[in-house]
Design an enzyme around this catalytic site. Structure first.
Site, PDB file in Angstrom:
ATOM      1  N   LYS A  13       0.841  -1.212   0.000  1.00  0.00           N
ATOM      2  CA  LYS A  13       0.000   0.000   0.000  1.00  0.00           C
ATOM      3  C   LYS A  13       0.873   1.258   0.000  1.00  0.00           C
ATOM      4  O   LYS A  13       0.666   2.167  -0.804  1.00  0.00           O
ATOM      5  CB  LYS A  13      -0.928   0.027   1.237  1.00  0.00           C
ATOM      6  CG  LYS A  13      -1.849  -1.169   1.352  1.00  0.00           C
ATOM      7  CD  LYS A  13      -2.770  -1.070   2.556  1.00  0.00           C
ATOM      8  CE  LYS A  13      -2.064  -1.077   3.888  1.00  0.00           C
ATOM      9  NZ  LYS A  13      -1.353  -2.335   4.226  1.00  0.00           N
ATOM     10  N   ARG A  88     -10.101   0.587   8.388  1.00  0.00           N
ATOM     11  CA  ARG A  88      -9.739  -0.822   8.571  1.00  0.00           C
ATOM     12  C   ARG A  88     -10.888  -1.613   9.158  1.00  0.00           C
ATOM     13  O   ARG A  88     -10.797  -2.826   9.264  1.00  0.00           O
ATOM     14  CB  ARG A  88      -8.571  -0.901   9.544  1.00  0.00           C
ATOM     15  CG  ARG A  88      -7.218  -1.008   8.893  1.00  0.00           C
ATOM     16  CD  ARG A  88      -6.190  -0.866   9.988  1.00  0.00           C
ATOM     17  NE  ARG A  88      -4.952  -1.488   9.695  1.00  0.00           N
ATOM     18  CZ  ARG A  88      -3.911  -0.866   9.161  1.00  0.00           C
ATOM     19  NH1 ARG A  88      -3.996   0.389   8.791  1.00  0.00           N
ATOM     20  NH2 ARG A  88      -2.789  -1.504   8.989  1.00  0.00           N
ATOM     21  N   ARG A 127      11.493  -5.444   5.159  1.00  0.00           N
ATOM     22  CA  ARG A 127      11.295  -4.043   4.762  1.00  0.00           C
ATOM     23  C   ARG A 127      12.264  -3.146   5.553  1.00  0.00           C
ATOM     24  O   ARG A 127      12.505  -3.349   6.737  1.00  0.00           O
ATOM     25  CB  ARG A 127       9.873  -3.597   5.065  1.00  0.00           C
ATOM     26  CG  ARG A 127       9.728  -2.074   4.933  1.00  0.00           C
ATOM     27  CD  ARG A 127       8.349  -1.560   5.237  1.00  0.00           C
ATOM     28  NE  ARG A 127       7.620  -2.354   6.181  1.00  0.00           N
ATOM     29  CZ  ARG A 127       6.303  -2.428   6.201  1.00  0.00           C
ATOM     30  NH1 ARG A 127       5.594  -1.769   5.316  1.00  0.00           N
ATOM     31  NH2 ARG A 127       5.688  -3.157   7.106  1.00  0.00           N
ATOM     32  N   ARG A 153      11.103  -1.109  11.158  1.00  0.00           N
ATOM     33  CA  ARG A 153       9.947  -0.810  11.996  1.00  0.00           C
ATOM     34  C   ARG A 153       9.841  -1.780  13.163  1.00  0.00           C
ATOM     35  O   ARG A 153      10.027  -2.980  13.000  1.00  0.00           O
ATOM     36  CB  ARG A 153       8.674  -0.885  11.144  1.00  0.00           C
ATOM     37  CG  ARG A 153       8.203   0.486  10.720  1.00  0.00           C
ATOM     38  CD  ARG A 153       7.140   0.415   9.700  1.00  0.00           C
ATOM     39  NE  ARG A 153       5.956  -0.345  10.093  1.00  0.00           N
ATOM     40  CZ  ARG A 153       4.871  -0.423   9.355  1.00  0.00           C
ATOM     41  NH1 ARG A 153       4.805   0.201   8.188  1.00  0.00           N
ATOM     42  NH2 ARG A 153       3.833  -1.134   9.757  1.00  0.00           N
ATOM     43  N   ARG A 164      -0.378  -8.988  13.306  1.00  0.00           N
ATOM     44  CA  ARG A 164      -1.009  -7.952  12.463  1.00  0.00           C
ATOM     45  C   ARG A 164      -1.824  -8.605  11.345  1.00  0.00           C
ATOM     46  O   ARG A 164      -2.910  -8.124  10.987  1.00  0.00           O
ATOM     47  CB  ARG A 164       0.063  -7.037  11.864  1.00  0.00           C
ATOM     48  CG  ARG A 164       0.645  -6.080  12.902  1.00  0.00           C
ATOM     49  CD  ARG A 164       1.960  -5.468  12.458  1.00  0.00           C
ATOM     50  NE  ARG A 164       1.894  -4.804  11.192  1.00  0.00           N
ATOM     51  CZ  ARG A 164       2.954  -4.631  10.380  1.00  0.00           C
ATOM     52  NH1 ARG A 164       4.149  -5.074  10.733  1.00  0.00           N
ATOM     53  NH2 ARG A 164       2.804  -4.000   9.237  1.00  0.00           N
TER      54      ARG A 164
END
Ligand code: AP5
Length: 209
Positions: A13, A88, A127, A153, A164
């Site tokens: 996203k 969400r 990431r 992160r 998640r």
């Protein structure tokens, strides 16, 4: 263009939002980024939200709805926006619908990025983000250049990513039928290369504002 980008953690996203927002000159409104900034600034909201985020849980609806409500009032959001990671839940979607209706506005499209769970874990765990530019990299698929100031992160550890993904499946899946029933939902294969995903998104948005 007023659109929502939906997809599980690691679906791409943020990567796609940056490209489309630059192309259209509209702001990317990413609730995850806004919450991380509040956490870094140690505001009361940021500290509270950080407790949910570090567990891989969703932050309460009223907190994120309040953030988006404020952000949508900014001058740069008046001629369009791309919402990344919001709504969400169905209550968030209903609140957004009301915020827009009060201004006489409506959404143009909701695009869902489809990526299977096994790929998502690898995408999130590897990431890295350049903290100076916000550019998103991947240690395997899109390696960062030398000299990038990389951040990993806190919620990109394998166990938190799994939580998640569970939260996404439990809470966000109900959004898709909600927007499908309104005729707004389009789906794009998020397993393609980033540039192919962008092309597919532009193709499925043809004819939209
Ligand atoms: P948030 O920051 O929104 O995270 P997320 O939804 O989990 O999504 P990610 O940022 O992990 O992934 P992405 O889809 O943007 O993928 P990216 O482009 O980076 O939310 C974080 C937390 O905040 C939530 O857990 C929750 O606690 C809270 N929160 C936020 N919004 C909320 C809300 N509305 N309500 C309640 N709580 C909320 O790509 C991932 C990696 O893959 C990168 O390394 C990238 O380089 C790579 N990649 C991207 N595309 C491709 C491709 N096509 N091929 C190969 N690699 C690719």
């Amino acid at each position: 263009m007023r659109m929502i980008l939906v997809g599980p953690p690691g679906a791409g996203k943020g990567t796609q939002a940056k490209v489309l927002c630059a192309k259209w000159g509209i702001p990317q409104i990413a609730t995850g980024d806004m919450l991380r900034e509040a956490k870094k600034a140690e505001t009361t909201l940021g500290v509270q939200a950080g407790e949910y985020m570090s567990r891989g849980a969703l932050v309460p609806d009223d907190v994120v709805i309040g953030l988006v409500d404020e952000r949508l009032k900014a001058p740069d959001a008046q001629s369009g926006f791309l919402l990344d990671g919001f709504p969400r839940t169905v209550p968030q979607a209903e609140a957004l619908g009301k915020l827009l209706a009060d201004k006489g506005l409506a959404l143009d499209a909701v695009v869902q990025l489809d990526v299977p769970r096994d790929l998502l874990v690898e995408r999130a765990v590897l990431r890295r983000t350049d903290k100076r530019t916000g550019q998103i990299y991947h240690l395997k698929y899109n390696p960062p250049p030398l000299g990038a100031e990389l951040e990993h992160r806190a919620d990109d550890q394998p166990e938190t990513v799994a939580k998640r993904l569970d939260a996404y499946e439990a809470m966000t899946a109900a959004l898709l039928p909600y927007y499908e029933a309104k005729g707004l939902l389009r789906r794009v294969d998020g397993t393609l290369s980033p540039s192919e995903v962008t092309k597919e998104m532009l193709r499925c948005l043809e004819g939209t504002k």
